[in-house]
Design an enzyme around this catalytic site. Structure first.
Site, PDB file in Angstrom:
ATOM      1  N   ASP A 159     -55.635  16.446  82.461  1.00 10.63           N
ATOM      2  CA  ASP A 159     -55.104  16.692  81.530  1.00 10.63           C
ATOM      3  C   ASP A 159     -54.453  18.460  81.746  1.00 10.63           C
ATOM      4  O   ASP A 159     -53.338  19.147  80.980  1.00 10.63           O
ATOM      5  CB  ASP A 159     -55.661  17.451  80.209  1.00 10.63           C
ATOM      6  CG  ASP A 159     -54.956  16.907  78.696  1.00 10.63           C
ATOM      7  OD1 ASP A 159     -54.116  16.788  78.680  1.00 10.63           O
ATOM      8  OD2 ASP A 159     -55.169  17.895  77.711  1.00 10.63           O
ATOM      9  N   LEU A 160     -53.248  18.268  83.413  1.00 10.02           N
ATOM     10  CA  LEU A 160     -52.435  18.930  83.329  1.00 10.02           C
ATOM     11  C   LEU A 160     -51.108  18.790  83.036  1.00 10.02           C
ATOM     12  O   LEU A 160     -50.348  18.191  83.217  1.00 10.02           O
ATOM     13  CB  LEU A 160     -52.315  18.936  85.131  1.00 10.02           C
ATOM     14  CG  LEU A 160     -51.352  20.300  85.082  1.00 10.02           C
ATOM     15  CD1 LEU A 160     -52.820  21.334  85.217  1.00 10.02           C
ATOM     16  CD2 LEU A 160     -51.129  20.205  87.165  1.00 10.02           C
TER      17      LEU A 160
END
Ligand SMILES: Nc1ncnc2c1ncn2[C@@H]1O[C@H](COP(=O)(O)OP(=O)(O)O)[C@@H](O)[C@H]1O
Ligand SMILES: [Mg+2]
Length: 237
Positions: free
Chosen positions: A167-168
């Site tokens: 979930d960058l």
């Protein structure tokens, strides 16, 4: 990391340097509020409380689901063993990353509480001092090339440690006033060998910049990502 089973339903993992009494109610925001120890909050999927503990400033987060499914079962996760819980996994991953020299928050304590077939979970990490996330910063003004290079370098160090940040996005990257870059929010992230997945982290981040230009009018241009990639590629594998 120490592990303590407090009852048949509850396990906590903690750094004994930070927490002397594992039975203390440190995961309860009301406990900190009663003692006037809440210094602020941040919102993501849920609320992250900033607390002033005797061992320094910390961030307390209760795990919550996003999306439509999350509206139904808010904070319940399917239990499949204590060491498979979200909070234990994130605590362990943060320890590994710190040992590898990646700038991530120091994990202080994690908890899982089982109820029936489900569990709820919480995590406490050291608060990154004087830091703001990229979404906040970019709403105020642009970052310079050197800052973008540093972000790329930190992501490359994460990848060199073989960790996939699934979930960058720009809310999960912080910059402090000394110019240090911090990566946060490792819920559901994992160590992974091989290649291929690294590019999808970068693609996800690029989508996040583009999306926030529309959503929050952040000061960002396509060429800024080239500076980030330049930093990323400067790190030896
Ligand atoms: N250790 C920390 N130090 C400083 N700020 C933090 C820390 N952990 C979380 N935050 C803040 O809280 C927000 C939400 O935390 P995060 O871990 O990203 O959870 P989620 O996005 O799932 O709600 C972050 O965007 C950040 O602003
Ligand atoms: Mg987040």
């Amino acid at each position: 990391m120490q592990r303590r089973q407090l009852s048949a339903q509850e396990v906590i993992w903690y750094d004994p340097q930070w927490l002397a009494d594992p039975a203390a109610p440190v995961f309860d925001p009301a406990h900190w509020r009663r003692h006037n120890r809440i210094s602020g909050q941040a919102s993501g999927r849920g609320t992250t409380w900033f607390i002033r503990s005797d061992g320094g400033d910390a961030a307390l987060r209760h795990y919550r689901r996003g999306g439509l499914f999350g509206k139904l079962v808010r904070d319940c996760y399917w239990f499949s063993g204590w060491d498979n819980t979200r909070s234990q996994q994130e605590f362990a991953l943060l320890s590994t990353l710190r040992a590898a020299g990646v700038n991530v928050p120091r994990p202080l304590a994690a908890r899982a509480v089982k109820r029936g077939l489900c569990y709820r979970a919480d995590l406490i990490t050291e608060k990154i001092a004087a830091a703001r996330d990229l979404a906040e910063l970019l709403q105020q003004g642009p970052l310079d090339t050197e800052e973008y290079r540093h972000i790329g370098i930190e992501i490359a160090r994460l990848h060199r440690a073989q960790v996939n940040h699934t979930d960058l996005n720009i809310h999960n990257i912080l910059l402090d006033t000394d110019g240090r870059v911090w990566l946060i929010d490792f819920d559901k992230c994992h160590a992974q060998s091989g290649n291929g997945w690294q590019q999808s982290n970068l693609d996800r981040l690029l989508r996040s910049f583009r999306k926030e230009v529309k959503k929050r009018a952040i000061h960002w241009q396509e060429q800024d990502f080239a500076a980030l990639l330049d930093g990323y590629r400067s790190v030896r594998k």
